[in-house]
Design a protein around this motif. Structure first.
Motif, PDB file in Angstrom:
ATOM      1  N   TYR A 180       0.855  -1.172   0.000  1.00 26.78           N
ATOM      2  CA  TYR A 180       0.000   0.000   0.000  1.00 26.78           C
ATOM      3  C   TYR A 180       0.904   1.238   0.000  1.00 26.78           C
ATOM      4  N   THR A 181       0.542   2.239  -0.764  1.00 25.34           N
ATOM      5  CA  THR A 181       1.382   3.444  -0.813  1.00 25.34           C
ATOM      6  C   THR A 181       1.430   4.152   0.535  1.00 25.34           C
ATOM      7  N   ARG A 182       0.425   3.945   1.385  1.00 31.05           N
ATOM      8  CA  ARG A 182       0.452   4.584   2.706  1.00 31.05           C
ATOM      9  C   ARG A 182       1.473   3.931   3.634  1.00 31.05           C
ATOM     10  N   ARG A 183       2.048   2.795   3.220  1.00 24.49           N
ATOM     11  CA  ARG A 183       3.013   2.083   4.055  1.00 24.49           C
ATOM     12  C   ARG A 183       4.437   2.177   3.504  1.00 24.49           C
ATOM     13  N   ILE A 184       4.630   3.034   2.482  1.00 28.18           N
ATOM     14  CA  ILE A 184       5.957   3.190   1.888  1.00 28.18           C
ATOM     15  C   ILE A 184       6.513   4.557   2.282  1.00 28.18           C
ATOM     16  N   PRO A 185       7.517   4.632   3.161  1.00 26.55           N
ATOM     17  CA  PRO A 185       8.108   5.925   3.537  1.00 26.55           C
ATOM     18  C   PRO A 185       8.943   6.494   2.391  1.00 26.55           C
ATOM     19  N   ILE A 186       8.961   7.817   2.296  1.00 22.67           N
ATOM     20  CA  ILE A 186       9.752   8.464   1.259  1.00 22.67           C
ATOM     21  C   ILE A 186      10.179   9.852   1.735  1.00 22.67           C
ATOM     22  N   GLU A 187      11.378  10.227   1.354  1.00 27.01           N
ATOM     23  CA  GLU A 187      11.894  11.572   1.624  1.00 27.01           C
ATOM     24  C   GLU A 187      12.184  12.222   0.274  1.00 27.01           C
ATOM     25  N   ALA A 188      11.590  13.377   0.026  1.00 24.83           N
ATOM     26  CA  ALA A 188      11.721  14.037  -1.271  1.00 24.83           C
ATOM     27  C   ALA A 188      12.430  15.377  -1.133  1.00 24.83           C
ATOM     28  N   SER A 189      13.090  15.768  -2.205  1.00 26.28           N
ATOM     29  CA  SER A 189      13.715  17.091  -2.265  1.00 26.28           C
ATOM     30  C   SER A 189      13.589  17.625  -3.677  1.00 26.28           C
ATOM     31  N   TRP A 196      13.691  31.487  -6.583  1.00 21.81           N
ATOM     32  CA  TRP A 196      12.274  31.095  -6.625  1.00 21.81           C
ATOM     33  C   TRP A 196      11.789  30.659  -5.244  1.00 21.81           C
ATOM     34  N   LYS A 197      10.485  30.853  -5.016  1.00 24.04           N
ATOM     35  CA  LYS A 197       9.841  30.380  -3.800  1.00 24.04           C
ATOM     36  C   LYS A 197       8.785  29.349  -4.173  1.00 24.04           C
ATOM     37  N   LEU A 198       8.465  28.491  -3.202  1.00 28.31           N
ATOM     38  CA  LEU A 198       7.511  27.419  -3.487  1.00 28.31           C
ATOM     39  C   LEU A 198       6.422  27.357  -2.433  1.00 28.31           C
ATOM     40  N   ALA A 199       5.336  26.678  -2.796  1.00 26.97           N
ATOM     41  CA  ALA A 199       4.268  26.357  -1.847  1.00 26.97           C
ATOM     42  C   ALA A 199       3.839  24.921  -2.103  1.00 26.97           C
ATOM     43  N   THR A 200       3.570  24.213  -1.031  1.00 25.53           N
ATOM     44  CA  THR A 200       3.142  22.820  -1.096  1.00 25.53           C
ATOM     45  C   THR A 200       2.547  22.446   0.248  1.00 25.53           C
ATOM     46  N   ALA A 201       1.810  21.344   0.286  1.00 30.67           N
ATOM     47  CA  ALA A 201       1.292  20.838   1.554  1.00 30.67           C
ATOM     48  C   ALA A 201       2.344  20.063   2.332  1.00 30.67           C
ATOM     49  N   LEU A 202       3.472  19.758   1.705  1.00 25.90           N
ATOM     50  CA  LEU A 202       4.540  19.051   2.406  1.00 25.90           C
ATOM     51  C   LEU A 202       5.180  19.950   3.456  1.00 25.90           C
ATOM     52  N   LYS A 206      14.479  21.223   5.593  1.00 25.52           N
ATOM     53  CA  LYS A 206      15.593  22.170   5.514  1.00 25.52           C
ATOM     54  C   LYS A 206      15.668  22.756   4.118  1.00 25.52           C
ATOM     55  N   VAL A 207      16.299  23.929   4.035  1.00 32.48           N
ATOM     56  CA  VAL A 207      16.564  24.591   2.760  1.00 32.48           C
ATOM     57  C   VAL A 207      18.050  24.891   2.703  1.00 32.48           C
ATOM     58  N   GLU A 208      18.712  24.375   1.691  1.00 34.28           N
ATOM     59  CA  GLU A 208      20.136  24.609   1.489  1.00 34.28           C
ATOM     60  C   GLU A 208      20.344  25.147   0.083  1.00 34.28           C
ATOM     61  N   GLY A 209      20.561  26.443  -0.009  1.00 35.08           N
ATOM     62  CA  GLY A 209      20.693  27.063  -1.320  1.00 35.08           C
ATOM     63  C   GLY A 209      19.410  26.924  -2.110  1.00 35.08           C
ATOM     64  N   GLN A 210      19.507  26.303  -3.266  1.00 35.19           N
ATOM     65  CA  GLN A 210      18.339  26.144  -4.137  1.00 35.19           C
ATOM     66  C   GLN A 210      17.572  24.855  -3.866  1.00 35.19           C
ATOM     67  N   VAL A 211      18.045  24.044  -2.918  1.00 39.14           N
ATOM     68  CA  VAL A 211      17.439  22.732  -2.653  1.00 39.14           C
ATOM     69  C   VAL A 211      16.591  22.778  -1.385  1.00 39.14           C
TER      70      VAL A 211
END
Length: 653
Positions: A180-189, A196-202, A206-211
């Motif tokens: 099930y996708t609810r049981r798969i952990p993931i870390e995204a960047s 640029w600035k971003l908006a998301t529900a995540l 941390k923010v390091e430079g452009q990442v």
């Protein structure tokens, strides 16, 4: 009767002899000739199980290539043993209700382990699945690839412009089969262009430079949390003291478009409060409206549990008084947090993104959301009450003329996301499209006015919304339902034969549009020669001339016919989509001349409307046999009837 039976027996006997003789002429294979046999079935993809995946996936995306509009991604997938392993690219799109994820844009796929490249094979049946043989002593595999966003609109929706981008994790996330996708952990960047600035529900870790690196979550939550990012960005807090943060996040083609007046932001604050009054709950820990003020980014309106993707006219704020058509988009997508994301039909919920969805209850999911989108737009001030009524009139007229109702019930249109996937149609009024949206809205207006009538105005569909969507306040774990649950909740508001009420309007062929809710609401649909301000604005927005209820056609500013009503005057004259109107009554076409010709033809002494039509390299003159004058829909009050529709659209205190 006996003679008839004997004659029938004789006829059948003769036919049998003829068939036997014909079969005798078919050559038999030689004794040694092999007959074809089907290949052995392909091994099935591991079915998802509700068990935790061992290890956390890591997905890194570089979205800085604005010139070529290419996103480069790498996913690291932990593996627990050597041997056969399958990973998946998402196929079914939540909110799209169809298998429309763009697999063809996944390119450059390379799999490595311990620095060495290992081969992959695509499943020949489930083409979204990829198989690898994991070598011994390998604890993780690295999958590198690109997602090639559309470089022009003829290829697909534009997701990257020089000023902004709309990144959907659904198009980038690979995940292991069997879970099930609810049981798969993931870390995204994600790496964004500089500044640029971003908006998301995540949630940001941390923010390091452009990442920007986000806190670990699940694949289920990740794909439900897209990003809007841009060079020109502004965010407004819509509910500073509320139960959960709600933000209006804006990206724009230019900085001046972000200049919203306080009263315009207040309208969006009122939207949040009016939604709380309808649903009596919230189902998010925070909510982010992602809004692009652009005519460069591709159009979108897509719901998520804790956010929504919205593209509106660039002058959404700076030309507020003229940009009201379609302004119910934000209220529609916001309502989906309750209806569609939190409460979801049982056959629509799936354990992962490659198990087929079933859309049978979309007339609740989208139909009632279409209703609340219009109602909340009026109650909050996104639309004036009159604009909302004019919008309802436009919808009622469309279905008053949709002849596809003669053969196809609303229920069958719930299959359209899969059947047609919003491809262009030659005859929309006959084929029907996703009519569960707006015809569904009319059905829910009907239901609302029934409740109001039966309770003397003491109860309404608001009470259903609180009972059905307002449970489990604060939770954003989906809660599923079936048809019987909807009926039970309606009966909990007021006793009525709701099962028959809904099945008749949804499951049966209904030649007449469901307009009882208008009449019970105190209004009737009429047609006049003067368009409402809403119809004028809609026509301006479409950059064409809309005459669907008179000549039975609509024409673009370039003269190309964009719609023809099945069975209408233009249809009977042999006109179709794609033909070009060059002239009207001997004069070069323009909108005013076409309308003037229709108006003049209402008098018997004047000639019929005559169009010069270009069909490829051929030209022909077409006379349209119509003398009914211009006809535009509007709602007219029924004298002495209670104004229930007015009450529906009035803000709640």
């Amino acid at each position: 009767m006996g003679c008839f039976v004997k004659a029938l027996f004789f006829s059948v006997s003769v036919l049998s002899l003829v068939a036997t003789a014909a079969l005798a002429q078919v050559p038999s294979p030689a004794p040694s000739q092999p007959m074809p046999e089907s290949a052995a079935p392909t091994a099935p993809i591991p079915a998802p199980q509700d068990i935790p995946y061992a290890g956390t996936l890591k997905l890194a995306v570089d979205a800085t290539d604005l010139d070529r509009k290419i996103w480069t991604a790498t996913t690291i997938i932990p593996v627990s043993k050597a041997g056969a392993f399958t990973f998946l690219y998402p196929q079914w799109v939540p909110g799209g209700h169809s298998p429309r994820n763009e697999l063809d844009r996944l390119a450059g796929l390379v799999v490595t382990a311990n620095g060495k490249r290992i081969p992959w094979t695509r499943d020949v049946i489930s083409v979204h699945a990829f198989h690898v043989d994991v070598p011994a002593d390998v604890t993780e595999i690295q999958v590198s690839y690109q997602f090639l966003t559309a470089v022009e609109s003829r290829i697909g929706r534009i997701q990257v412009t020089p000023e902004m981008l709309n990144l959907q994790w659904l198009q980038l996330a690979l995940y292991p089969a069997g879970y099930y996708t609810r049981r798969i952990p993931i870390e995204a960047s994600v790496k964004l262009p500089e500044g640029w600035k971003l908006a998301t529900a995540l949630e940001t870790a941390k923010v390091e430079g452009q990442v920007t690196t986000f806190k670990p979550t699940t694949v289920e939550t990740l794909v439900d949390s897209p990003i809007f990012a841009g060079k020109y960005f502004k965010s407004f807090d819509l509910d500073p003291t509320g139960p959960a943060p709600v933000r209006l996040n804006l990206v724009a083609d230019s900085p001046d478009l972000l200049e919203a007046k306080p009263e315009h932001i207040q309208v969006h604050k009122d939207l949040v409060q009016q939604a709380y009054k309808v649903f009596g709950s919230h189902h998010y820990d925070h909510y982010d409206f992602l809004v692009a003020l652009s005519d460069k980014l591709g159009g979108i309106g897509l719901e998520h549990h804790r956010s929504s993707e919205n593209r509106v006219t660039p002058k959404y704020f700076t030309d507020w008084d003229k940009s009201f058509v379609g302004r119910d988009l934000l209220s529609h997508e916001f309502a989906h947090s309750w209806n569609g994301k939190f409460r979801r039909a049982a056959d629509l919920w799936t354990p992962n993104l490659n198990v087929p969805m079933r859309d049978s209850l979309m007339w609740v999911y989208e139909g009632q959301t279409q209703y609340w989108g219009n109602v909340l737009a009026a109650r909050s001030g996104l639309l004036t009450k009159q604009q909302a009524m004019d919008s309802i009139a436009a919808t009622a007229a469309a279905y008053d003329h949709r002849r596809g109702r003669d053969w196809r019930p609303v229920q069958d249109t719930t299959n359209d996301p899969i059947i047609a996937n919003r491809r262009p149609q030659s005859w929309q009024s006959w084929q029907r499209s996703e009519d569960y949206y707006s015809e569904g809205m009319l059905v829910w207006l009907d239901a609302d006015t029934v409740i109001r009538e039966k309770t003397g105005g003491k109860k309404s569909l608001d009470d259903f919304a609180k009972a059905f969507f307002g449970v489990d306040n604060g939770s954003y774990v989906p809660r599923t339902y079936v048809f019987e649950d909807v009926v039970a909740a309606l009966n909990g508001v007021v006793a009525h034969d709701w099962a028959t009420f809904l099945k008749t309007r949804i499951e049966e062929v209904q030649p007449e549009a469901p307009l009882d809710g208008l009449e019970r609401g105190g209004y009737k649909l009429v047609y006049t020669e003067t368009p409402t301000e809403f119809m004028k604005a809609a026509e301006t927005r479409s950059r064409g001339t809309a005459l669907p209820y008179s000549l039975g056609l609509s024409v673009g500013s370039d003269g190309v016919i964009s719609d023809v009503q099945w069975g209408g005057p233009a249809f009977k004259a042999g006109l179709t989509l794609g033909l070009t109107v060059v002239a009207v009554n001997g004069e070069q076409l323009d909108s005013d001349k076409l309308k003037a010709a229709v108006k003049a033809a209402a008098k018997p002494e004047n000639p019929l409307v005559e169009l010069l039509i270009k069909d490829g390299s051929r030209y022909r003159m077409v006379k349209i046999d119509y003398r009914g004058g211009l006809r535009y829909p509007r709602l007219e009050r029924i004298a002495g009837a209670p104004d229930r529709l007015g009450d529906v659209l009035t803000p709640r205190k």
